[in-house]
Scaffold this motif. Structure first.
Motif, mmCIF file in Angstrom:
data_model
loop_
_atom_site.group_PDB
_atom_site.id
_atom_site.type_symbol
_atom_site.label_atom_id
_atom_site.label_comp_id
_atom_site.label_asym_id
_atom_site.label_seq_id
_atom_site.Cartn_x
_atom_site.Cartn_y
_atom_site.Cartn_z
ATOM 1 N N THR A 165 -1.773 7.329 -5.113
ATOM 2 C CA THR A 165 -2.291 8.693 -5.055
ATOM 3 C C THR A 165 -1.948 9.431 -3.774
ATOM 4 O OG1 THR A 165 -4.365 7.767 -4.227
ATOM 5 C CG2 THR A 165 -4.217 8.177 -6.587
ATOM 6 N N THR A 166 -1.662 8.695 -2.689
ATOM 7 C CA THR A 166 -1.475 9.361 -1.401
ATOM 8 C C THR A 166 -0.558 8.543 -0.506
ATOM 9 O OG1 THR A 166 -2.634 10.255 0.539
ATOM 10 C CG2 THR A 166 -3.564 8.270 -0.480
ATOM 11 N N VAL A 167 0.176 9.222 0.359
ATOM 12 C CA VAL A 167 1.097 8.553 1.285
ATOM 13 C C VAL A 167 1.277 9.432 2.512
ATOM 14 C CG1 VAL A 167 3.223 9.589 0.356
ATOM 15 C CG2 VAL A 167 3.313 7.301 1.391
ATOM 16 N N ASP A 168 1.552 8.808 3.657
ATOM 17 C CA ASP A 168 1.879 9.595 4.841
ATOM 18 C C ASP A 168 2.838 8.825 5.739
ATOM 19 O OD1 ASP A 168 1.859 11.937 6.224
ATOM 20 O OD2 ASP A 168 0.030 11.547 7.340
ATOM 21 N N TYR A 169 3.547 9.578 6.575
ATOM 22 C CA TYR A 169 4.617 9.060 7.433
ATOM 23 C C TYR A 169 4.187 9.252 8.888
ATOM 24 C CZ TYR A 169 9.661 7.930 7.816
ATOM 25 O OH TYR A 169 10.873 7.319 8.026
ATOM 26 N N LYS A 170 4.213 8.200 9.666
ATOM 27 C CA LYS A 170 3.865 8.291 11.088
ATOM 28 C C LYS A 170 4.833 9.252 11.773
ATOM 29 C CE LYS A 170 2.946 5.250 15.081
ATOM 30 N NZ LYS A 170 4.034 5.568 16.013
ATOM 31 N N PRO A 171 4.305 10.271 12.460
ATOM 32 C CA PRO A 171 5.180 11.314 13.009
ATOM 33 C C PRO A 171 5.938 10.908 14.263
ATOM 34 C CG PRO A 171 2.900 11.801 13.537
ATOM 35 C CD PRO A 171 2.877 10.598 12.654
ATOM 36 N N THR A 172 5.568 9.770 14.877
ATOM 37 C CA THR A 172 6.215 9.351 16.121
ATOM 38 C C THR A 172 6.796 7.952 15.962
ATOM 39 O OG1 THR A 172 4.099 8.475 16.919
ATOM 40 C CG2 THR A 172 4.655 10.740 17.541
ATOM 41 N N ARG A 173 7.763 7.637 16.826
ATOM 42 C CA ARG A 173 8.332 6.287 16.817
ATOM 43 C C ARG A 173 7.380 5.295 17.476
ATOM 44 N NH1 ARG A 173 13.851 5.950 15.745
ATOM 45 N NH2 ARG A 173 14.873 7.977 15.446
ATOM 46 N N PRO A 174 7.383 4.014 17.050
ATOM 47 C CA PRO A 174 8.121 3.468 15.901
ATOM 48 C C PRO A 174 7.525 3.961 14.601
ATOM 49 C CG PRO A 174 6.628 1.817 16.794
ATOM 50 C CD PRO A 174 6.558 2.990 17.728
ATOM 51 N N PHE A 175 8.399 4.310 13.647
ATOM 52 C CA PHE A 175 7.943 4.903 12.403
ATOM 53 C C PHE A 175 7.233 3.886 11.518
ATOM 54 C CE2 PHE A 175 11.611 7.992 13.083
ATOM 55 C CZ PHE A 175 10.776 8.981 13.568
ATOM 56 N N ARG A 176 6.213 4.383 10.842
ATOM 57 C CA ARG A 176 5.450 3.579 9.900
ATOM 58 C C ARG A 176 5.098 4.456 8.699
ATOM 59 N NH1 ARG A 176 7.192 0.425 12.994
ATOM 60 N NH2 ARG A 176 6.056 -1.133 14.243
ATOM 61 N N ILE A 177 4.794 3.823 7.583
ATOM 62 C CA ILE A 177 4.352 4.522 6.380
ATOM 63 C C ILE A 177 3.124 3.802 5.845
ATOM 64 C CG2 ILE A 177 4.893 4.998 3.945
ATOM 65 C CD1 ILE A 177 7.776 5.520 4.787
ATOM 66 N N MET A 178 2.129 4.562 5.415
ATOM 67 C CA MET A 178 0.968 3.973 4.764
ATOM 68 C C MET A 178 0.716 4.693 3.445
ATOM 69 S SD MET A 178 -2.978 3.426 6.068
ATOM 70 C CE MET A 178 -2.659 1.962 7.044
ATOM 71 N N SER A 179 0.324 3.942 2.423
ATOM 72 C CA SER A 179 0.058 4.491 1.105
ATOM 73 C C SER A 179 -1.303 4.025 0.611
ATOM 74 C CB SER A 179 1.145 4.087 0.102
ATOM 75 O OG SER A 179 1.219 2.668 -0.003
ATOM 76 N N GLY A 180 -1.926 4.809 -0.257
ATOM 77 C CA GLY A 180 -3.207 4.472 -0.866
ATOM 78 C C GLY A 180 -3.131 4.656 -2.369
ATOM 79 N N SER A 181 -3.920 3.862 -3.111
ATOM 80 C CA SER A 181 -3.715 3.799 -4.546
ATOM 81 C C SER A 181 -5.016 3.727 -5.331
ATOM 82 C CB SER A 181 -2.853 2.575 -4.881
ATOM 83 O OG SER A 181 -2.808 2.288 -6.249
ATOM 84 N N GLU A 182 -4.884 3.822 -6.643
ATOM 85 C CA GLU A 182 -5.999 3.631 -7.549
ATOM 86 C C GLU A 182 -6.400 2.162 -7.662
ATOM 87 O OE1 GLU A 182 -4.922 5.440 -11.228
ATOM 88 O OE2 GLU A 182 -5.213 7.490 -10.485
ATOM 89 N N ASP A 183 -5.628 1.270 -7.043
ATOM 90 C CA ASP A 183 -6.018 -0.143 -6.994
ATOM 91 C C ASP A 183 -6.924 -0.441 -5.801
ATOM 92 O OD1 ASP A 183 -4.289 -0.081 -4.849
ATOM 93 O OD2 ASP A 183 -2.746 -1.325 -5.765
ATOM 94 N N PHE A 184 -7.402 0.626 -5.136
ATOM 95 C CA PHE A 184 -8.354 0.578 -4.015
ATOM 96 C C PHE A 184 -7.709 0.111 -2.704
ATOM 97 C CE2 PHE A 184 -11.837 -0.824 -7.288
ATOM 98 C CZ PHE A 184 -11.589 0.314 -8.035
ATOM 99 N N LYS A 185 -6.407 -0.172 -2.690
ATOM 100 C CA LYS A 185 -5.751 -0.731 -1.510
ATOM 101 C C LYS A 185 -5.006 0.331 -0.721
ATOM 102 C CE LYS A 185 -3.149 -3.908 -3.318
ATOM 103 N NZ LYS A 185 -2.240 -5.065 -3.430
ATOM 104 N N THR A 186 -4.874 0.072 0.576
ATOM 105 C CA THR A 186 -3.911 0.784 1.413
ATOM 106 C C THR A 186 -2.856 -0.232 1.841
ATOM 107 O OG1 THR A 186 -5.198 0.365 3.424
ATOM 108 C CG2 THR A 186 -5.608 2.437 2.272
ATOM 109 N N VAL A 187 -1.594 0.148 1.745
ATOM 110 C CA VAL A 187 -0.480 -0.747 2.093
ATOM 111 C C VAL A 187 0.286 -0.137 3.248
ATOM 112 C CG1 VAL A 187 1.605 -1.906 1.278
ATOM 113 C CG2 VAL A 187 -0.339 -1.619 -0.262
ATOM 114 N N PHE A 188 0.640 -0.998 4.209
ATOM 115 C CA PHE A 188 1.290 -0.573 5.452
ATOM 116 C C PHE A 188 2.736 -1.071 5.443
ATOM 117 C CE2 PHE A 188 1.983 -0.700 10.096
ATOM 118 C CZ PHE A 188 1.515 0.558 10.440
ATOM 119 N N TYR A 189 3.686 -0.163 5.782
ATOM 120 C CA TYR A 189 5.109 -0.497 5.790
ATOM 121 C C TYR A 189 5.687 -0.176 7.168
ATOM 122 C CZ TYR A 189 4.301 0.050 0.749
ATOM 123 O OH TYR A 189 3.796 -0.034 -0.517
#
Length: 625
Positions: A165-189
């Motif tokens: 349902t949602t995702v965002d991109y870290k605006p500064t280095r080192p870059f990271r991405i986090m997502s959230g879902s209907e499975d109740f989890k947040t996943v970090f990349y």
């Protein structure tokens, strides 16, 4: 990409004064993504139907608004790049379009099929080079990151087993991405190339929204479990949670311009400002008490100033001084397409497919939605179905007819009061001399002073109605090719003449201001009639390519505006009968209303939900001199 598609991405014409855009599309149980331009925070962006709307929070009815019309499917999310030069927008078909926001024609740079299903959220990286999107991709692919100018993938995104349902991109280095879902989890990349490094379950229900702080130190998330959580921006671990941030689902959040605060909104009809990292509430806005007051989206546009979206689609500009009860400054309009329009009492009145009636004061830059009537719970609409016709009177009173088969009267254009049952679905209406005539399937009904005064059963399908300014003559156009002229007296209609001069259904009729001329339009042709003897004064203005559904004479009677489903607006002159002015692609989906104001300005409304103001003086002087 074709030249035609490029040409209609956004309405642009030298005669265009301003576009008044529609409200955000909302759906119960889902959030609305609204954000601002990082390089110009007063400029907000959101989606409405297949369109992307950009307008200013400080001047929402000004000339700084525009509508991007490049998508062919319902648009779900749109965001500016970090440098403000581009916009990425994603739709229900899984496509992402990247287009230039810093040029007049908003030229499309990329169209890419990213996911197999609807896109729910997207984000730009801090360098405006990469885009990450999420949604319902099927086959386990719910998140994807790519370089926008080439479309090349930037990693592998796994970890969710339901719609993201949602995702965002870290605006500064080192870059990271986090997502959230209907499975109740947040996943970090971590990356690029990105790969899953960790996941957590800070929520016990759907994760509705998560956003990185401007410095990248934190990620805040919210969900349908009424909880707000704060994560470490570098590693994704949960730092703190606020278990009862709201008393209902928390639909959205955004970082305030102060950087140590977040603003959240939820189903408890409240918008709250919370401090970081404590997650303590510093202030609260109470938007109302009705179902339609659910707060489903928010963003920060200045220090201590926020914009919230409620379930009825209205935008609310909130400031520090507005803490407590009250919706702040409310921005009105329509969520869906506009179906009808009229001008009266110096104001523009529109009716929409959403059942709402809106009153626009162009000079004061204000818009208010009529209240009362059916008062539909989810959007406070005046009618429980689409509005078929609106008639505005010089007194400021408004009569609207809807698919709920009633005519509702609104004194001063504020609150609907009395109503009259029509006995059928209204097809068309016309007013003049204080008299209103409404056409249903097989009857013409005469209304005066909130009462039915009479009527006439008919054996044809009425497509259009016009009443002379003195209220003594009524004309109707049918689905065949005929115009019928009736005399009106004491509520009684008596047929006087039948004119058979069109090649198809007569969808538009309009008397000029003194009643000496009548204009009529069918599927392609505009004719003008002298009402003294009903002789043809002008025939075969045939530059429209489909149904002509609205006609109006200028105040001095020298010009005639016509518009219809071919998306074009034409202006004709009886002095220069072989010349014309055309505004192409005025409204995506067709034009439903065209009216002149007393000072000579032209206003149009369309199925795209927009009201457009035109300054026609220069172009008409040049064309008809």
């Amino acid at each position: 990409m074709s030249q035609f598609t490029q040409a209609v991405n956004v309405l642009s014409d030298p005669s265009l004064v301003r576009t008044l855009p529609p409200l955000p599309t909302t759906e119960r149980g889902k959030n609305v993504t609204i954000s601002c331009n990082p390089s110009d925070p007063d400029q907000i962006i959101y989606c409405s139907g297949k369109s992307v709307v950009v307008r200013r929070a400080s001047d929402p009815y000004g000339s700084g608004s525009y509508v991007y019309r490049g998508h062919q499917a319902a648009c779900n999310v749109a965001k500016f790049s970090r440098n403000g030069n581009y916009v990425a927008s994603g739709d229900a078909s899984g496509k992402v379009r990247v287009w230039a926001a810093n040029v007049e024609d908003k030229r499309s740079k990329l169209e890419l099929q990213v996911l197999g299903g609807p896109i729910t959220d997207l984000a730009w990286d801090g360098e405006s080079k990469k885009i990450v999107v999420c949604g319902d991709g099927g086959s386990g692919l719910h998140v994807k990151c790519f370089i926008w100018d080439s479309g090349n993938n930037c990693g592998e995104f796994v970890g969710h087993n339901k719609r993201v349902t949602t995702v965002d991109y870290k605006p500064t280095r080192p870059f990271r991405i986090m997502s959230g879902s209907e499975d109740f989890k947040t996943v970090f990349y971590s990356g690029p190339p990105f790969k899953r490094t960790s996941d957590s379950t800070p929520h016990t229900n759907y994760v509705n929204c998560l956003r990185y702080s401007p410095c990248g130190s934190y990620v805040a998330s919210c969900g349908s479990d009424k909880r707000v959580a704060l994560h470490d921006g570098a590693v994704g671990s949960v730092l703190k949670t606020s278990d009862e941030a709201h008393s209902g689902s928390v639909y959205a959040l955004a970082w305030a311009k102060e950087a140590d605060k977040i603003v959240t909104c939820g189903a408890d009809k409240k918008v709250k400002v919370m401090s970081v990292p404590e997650l303590s509430v510093e202030g609260c806005y109470e938007l109302g008490s009705e179902l339609s007051d659910f707060a489903v989206g928010c963003c920060a546009v200045a220090e201590g100033e926020y914009v919230a979206v409620t379930l009825d689609g209205r935008l609310h500009v909130l400031g520090k001084e507005a803490y407590g009860p009250g919706p702040g400054v409310t921005i009105g309009g329509h969520q869906g397409g506009i179906t009808c329009m009229d001008v009266g009492g110096g104001k523009v009145v529109t009716g929409g497919s959403d059942g709402n009636v809106a009153v626009w004061d162009l000079d004061k830059k204000e818009c208010s939605n009529v209240t009362g009537g059916a008062s539909v719970k989810i959007n406070k609409a005046v009618h429980s179905g689409a509005v078929s016709t609106v008639d505005a009177f010089d007194s400021g009173d408004v009569v609207s007819c809807g698919w709920d088969d009633v005519a509702r009267f609104t004194a001063g254009g504020v609150e609907a009061g009395g109503e009259v049952p029509l006995g059928g679905q209204p097809k068309a209406s016309g007013s003049g001399g204080g008299v209103l005539v409404v056409a249903t399937k097989d009857r013409l009904t005469v209304v005066e002073g909130k009462e039915v005064k009479g009527g006439l059963d008919v054996d044809y399908v009425t497509c259009s109605v016009a009443v002379s300014p003195d209220g003594t003559t009524v004309t109707t156009g049918d689905s065949g090719s005929k115009i019928r002229v009736y005399g009106l007296s004491g509520g009684s209609l008596a047929e006087q003449r039948v004119i058979d001069a069109h090649s198809g259904g007569v969808w538009g009729l309009a008397f000029n201001r003194d009643g000496s001329k009548l204009a009529s339009g069918d599927v392609k042709e505009v004719n003008v009639w002298n009402t003294e003897d009903w002789s043809a004064e002008r025939t075969n203005w045939t530059y429209h390519t489909s149904r002509i559904c609205c006609l109006d004479w200028s105040p001095d009677g020298s010009l005639l505006a016509s518009a219809g489903t071919d998306e074009s607006v034409f202006i004709w002159s009886l002095r220069k009968k072989l010349k014309r002015v055309q505004f192409k692609f005025a409204h995506k989906g067709g034009v439903v209303g065209a009216r002149w104001l007393e000072d000579g300005r032209l206003v149009t409304a369309g199925a795209d939900g927009c009201v457009v103001e035109w300054d026609t003086k220069q172009v008409c002087d040049d064309k008809f001199k």
